[in-house]
Design a protein around this motif. Structure first.
Motif, PDB file in Angstrom:
ATOM      1  N   PRO A 173       0.805  -1.227   0.000  1.00  0.00           N
ATOM      2  CA  PRO A 173       0.000   0.000   0.000  1.00  0.00           C
ATOM      3  C   PRO A 173       0.837   1.276   0.000  1.00  0.00           C
ATOM      4  CG  PRO A 173      -0.892  -1.587   1.558  1.00  0.00           C
ATOM      5  CD  PRO A 173       0.409  -2.148   1.085  1.00  0.00           C
ATOM      6  N   PHE A 174       1.940   1.298   0.734  1.00  0.00           N
ATOM      7  CA  PHE A 174       2.761   2.508   0.784  1.00  0.00           C
ATOM      8  C   PHE A 174       3.430   2.755  -0.561  1.00  0.00           C
ATOM      9  CE2 PHE A 174       5.520   5.618   2.839  1.00  0.00           C
ATOM     10  CZ  PHE A 174       4.677   6.112   3.823  1.00  0.00           C
ATOM     11  N   LEU A 175       3.778   1.677  -1.251  1.00  0.00           N
ATOM     12  CA  LEU A 175       4.351   1.821  -2.588  1.00  0.00           C
ATOM     13  C   LEU A 175       3.319   2.429  -3.531  1.00  0.00           C
ATOM     14  CD1 LEU A 175       6.465   1.319  -4.771  1.00  0.00           C
ATOM     15  CD2 LEU A 175       5.755  -1.076  -4.835  1.00  0.00           C
ATOM     16  N   ASP A 176       2.094   1.982  -3.452  1.00  0.00           N
ATOM     17  CA  ASP A 176       1.037   2.550  -4.296  1.00  0.00           C
ATOM     18  C   ASP A 176       0.855   4.041  -4.033  1.00  0.00           C
ATOM     19  OD1 ASP A 176       0.567   0.081  -5.414  1.00  0.00           O
ATOM     20  OD2 ASP A 176      -1.067  -0.420  -4.028  1.00  0.00           O
ATOM     21  N   ALA A 177       0.992   4.431  -2.774  1.00  0.00           N
ATOM     22  CA  ALA A 177       0.771   5.833  -2.420  1.00  0.00           C
ATOM     23  C   ALA A 177       1.908   6.746  -2.862  1.00  0.00           C
ATOM     24  CB  ALA A 177       0.567   5.951  -0.905  1.00  0.00           C
ATOM     25  N   TRP A 178       3.141   6.191  -2.971  1.00  0.00           N
ATOM     26  CA  TRP A 178       4.312   7.039  -3.214  1.00  0.00           C
ATOM     27  C   TRP A 178       5.073   6.688  -4.481  1.00  0.00           C
ATOM     28  CZ3 TRP A 178       5.413  11.396  -0.596  1.00  0.00           C
ATOM     29  CH2 TRP A 178       4.769  11.592   0.633  1.00  0.00           C
ATOM     30  N   ARG A 179       4.568   5.788  -5.289  1.00  0.00           N
ATOM     31  CA  ARG A 179       5.281   5.374  -6.499  1.00  0.00           C
ATOM     32  C   ARG A 179       5.635   6.590  -7.361  1.00  0.00           C
ATOM     33  NH1 ARG A 179       1.861   2.135  -7.943  1.00  0.00           N
ATOM     34  NH2 ARG A 179       2.811   0.154  -7.296  1.00  0.00           N
ATOM     35  N   GLY A 180       6.918   6.647  -7.755  1.00  0.00           N
ATOM     36  CA  GLY A 180       7.369   7.732  -8.620  1.00  0.00           C
ATOM     37  C   GLY A 180       7.643   9.040  -7.902  1.00  0.00           C
ATOM     38  N   ARG A 181       7.514   9.032  -6.570  1.00  0.00           N
ATOM     39  CA  ARG A 181       7.713  10.274  -5.804  1.00  0.00           C
ATOM     40  C   ARG A 181       8.783  10.063  -4.730  1.00  0.00           C
ATOM     41  NH1 ARG A 181       2.852  12.612  -3.181  1.00  0.00           N
ATOM     42  NH2 ARG A 181       2.065  10.491  -2.850  1.00  0.00           N
ATOM     43  N   GLU A 182       9.878   9.407  -5.095  1.00  0.00           N
ATOM     44  CA  GLU A 182      10.911   9.078  -4.122  1.00  0.00           C
ATOM     45  C   GLU A 182      11.508  10.330  -3.486  1.00  0.00           C
ATOM     46  OE1 GLU A 182      13.785   6.676  -6.090  1.00  0.00           O
ATOM     47  OE2 GLU A 182      12.413   4.993  -6.413  1.00  0.00           O
ATOM     48  N   THR A 183      11.813  11.335  -4.298  1.00  0.00           N
ATOM     49  CA  THR A 183      12.419  12.558  -3.765  1.00  0.00           C
ATOM     50  C   THR A 183      11.471  13.261  -2.803  1.00  0.00           C
ATOM     51  OG1 THR A 183      13.729  12.848  -5.781  1.00  0.00           O
ATOM     52  CG2 THR A 183      13.459  14.767  -4.362  1.00  0.00           C
ATOM     53  N   GLU A 184      10.213  13.321  -3.184  1.00  0.00           N
ATOM     54  CA  GLU A 184       9.221  13.938  -2.317  1.00  0.00           C
ATOM     55  C   GLU A 184       9.078  13.168  -1.006  1.00  0.00           C
ATOM     56  OE1 GLU A 184       4.421  14.946  -2.342  1.00  0.00           O
ATOM     57  OE2 GLU A 184       5.442  14.332  -4.198  1.00  0.00           O
TER      58      GLU A 184
END
Length: 320
Positions: free
Chosen positions: A248-259
Motif C-alpha cells: 500500500p505505501f508503494l502505491d501511495a508514493w510510487r514515482g515520488r521518491e524525492t518527495e
C-alpha cells in the motif's frame, strides 16, 4: 546424471545450487538444510549483528557438518564482523552490494573461499582483481535488492562468464525451479544462487503471511523500487533498489521518491500504519519467478528436487 561443475568441486557439494544469504530469511535452519540437501547454504548475516549470529551459527553447528557459508551486505559491515564470522570456519564468505576490497584479502588469508556478487561488468572486473573464488552474476529479475539499472539474467550471465573466466560464476535472478538451474548451466555458469524459492521453505525465517503471499504471488505483481527503503528509514545506497510484491505505501508514493525522502511525516505515517496492522511488518521481497512457487517444502528436499529437475531438463535438451 551428476551435475558436476567447478562450483561443486570447489566446495565438495553434490549439486550446483546455493541459497542466497537473504537477510531476515536465511537463518541457521535454512542454511543447514540446504547444505544437508547437497547444496551450499549461505547464512544471511546482513550487518553481522553479534547476538543474531551467535544464535544462528549455533543452529548450523547442531544440524549439519556439510560445507556452508555466510553472506554480508558489504556497505553495512566492518572488518570486525568478517573476522568474527571467520572464527566459525565457514567454507565461504559472500560479499554483496558495495566495495569488497576492505575485506577480500582478510577472507582469502583465512583460507576461506571468497564469493563476490556483481550487478554490472565494472563490479565483475573488480571481483576478478580481488581474487574472488566464485562470482555471482545477479540479474535484475531477482527478489530483494539489486542494481537500479541492472541487466536481465539471460544476457548478463554469459557476458560475466566470458569476462571472468576461469573463475566459476553462479547465475542469480529469476531462477525458481530446476529448468532455471539447467538454463544457468547452459549459459556457462557453474551453478545457480537461488533466493525467493528458498525463502518459501519450512526452515526460512518468514511469517506465515509472507509465505502465503509468496505462494500466491505473480511475477507481474513485483516491481523494483526505493520507496519502501525510504519509508522504513533504511540506509541502502541509492544505486540499489528492491524488488518486492505490491504494498500500500508503494502505491501511495510510487514515482515520488524525492518527495517522500523530504517529507518529515512520511516515516511517522509508515510506522503508524505498521502499528495498526495496515501494512506488513516488512516488505515482501520476491523475484519475477515467484509464479513457479506453489508449496513450502523442506529446503533439503528442495535442493534435490531442483537438481533432479535440472538433470531432466538437460537430458531433454540433449545436454546430458
Amino acid at each position: 546424471m551428476t551435475l558436476s561443475t567447478a562450483f561443486t568441486k570447489l566446495f565438495g557439494v553434490h549439486h550446483p545450487i546455493a541459497s542466497a544469504p537473504m537477510g531476515g530469511s536465511a537463518g541457521g535452519a535454512l542454511t543447514a538444510a540446504v547444505s544437508r540437501g547437497g547444496g551450499l547454504g549461505l547464512l544471511g548475516s546482513g550487518n553481522g549483528e553479534r547476538d543474531w549470529l551467535a544464535r544462528e551459527l549455533a543452529i548450523i553447528a547442531q544440524h549439519t557438518t556439510k560445507p556452508w557459508g555466510i553472506g554480508f551486505l558489504t556497505w553495512q559491515i566492518d572488518v570486525g564482523a568478517v573476522e568474527h564470522a571467520l572464527e566459525h570456519n565457514p567454507a565461504a564468505v559472500m560479499l554483496s552490494f558495495g566495495d569488497p576490497s576492505p575485506f577480500a584479502e582478510r577472507i582469502r588469508r583465512a583460507g576461506t573461499a571468497l564469493i563476490i556478487q556483481v550487478t554490472d561488468l565494472e563490479e565483475a572486473r573488480r571481483a576478478v582483481d580481488l581474487g574472488a573464488d566464485v562470482i555471482v552474476a545477479q540479474g535484475s529479475e531477482s527478489g530483494g535488492h539489486g542494481a537500479r539499472h541492472g541487466r536481465s539474467t539471460l544476457p548478463f550471465v554469459p557476458v560475466v562468464v566470458d569476462l571472468t573466466a576461469p573463475v566459476p560464476v553462479l547465475a542469480a535472478g529469476g531462477i525458481a525451479d530446476g529448468r532455471g538451474v539447467a538454463a544457468a548451466l547452459t549459459l556457462g555458469a557453474a551453478g545457480a544462487l537461488i533466493g525467493t524459492r528458498f525463502q518459501a521453505t519450512t526452515e526460512a525465517l518468514i511469517t506465515p503471511a509472507t509465505a502465503t503471499a509468496i505462494v500466491q504471488g505473480h511475477g507481474e505483481d513485483t516491481e523494483r523500487n526505493r520507496v519502501l527503503d525510504i519509508a522504513r528509514g533504511s540506509s541502502w545506497p541509492s544505486k540499489y533498489t528492491a524488488r518486492t510484491l505490491g504494498h500500500p505505501f508503494l502505491d501511495a508514493w510510487r514515482g515520488r521518491e524525492t518527495e517522500l525522502a523530504g517529507d518529515p511525516h512520511a516515516r511517522e505515517d509508515y510506522q503508524l500504519a505498521l502499528s495498526r496492522g495496515d501494512i506488513p511488518a516488512l516488505p515482501i521481497w520476491a523475484g519475477e519467478a515467484v509464479d513457479l512457487i506453489d508449496d513450502l517444502p523442506s529446503a533439503a528436499d528442495l535442493v534435490n528436487t531442483l537438481a533432479t529437475q535440472a538433470e531432466d531438463a538437460l537430458a531433454r535438451a540433449g545436454k546430458g
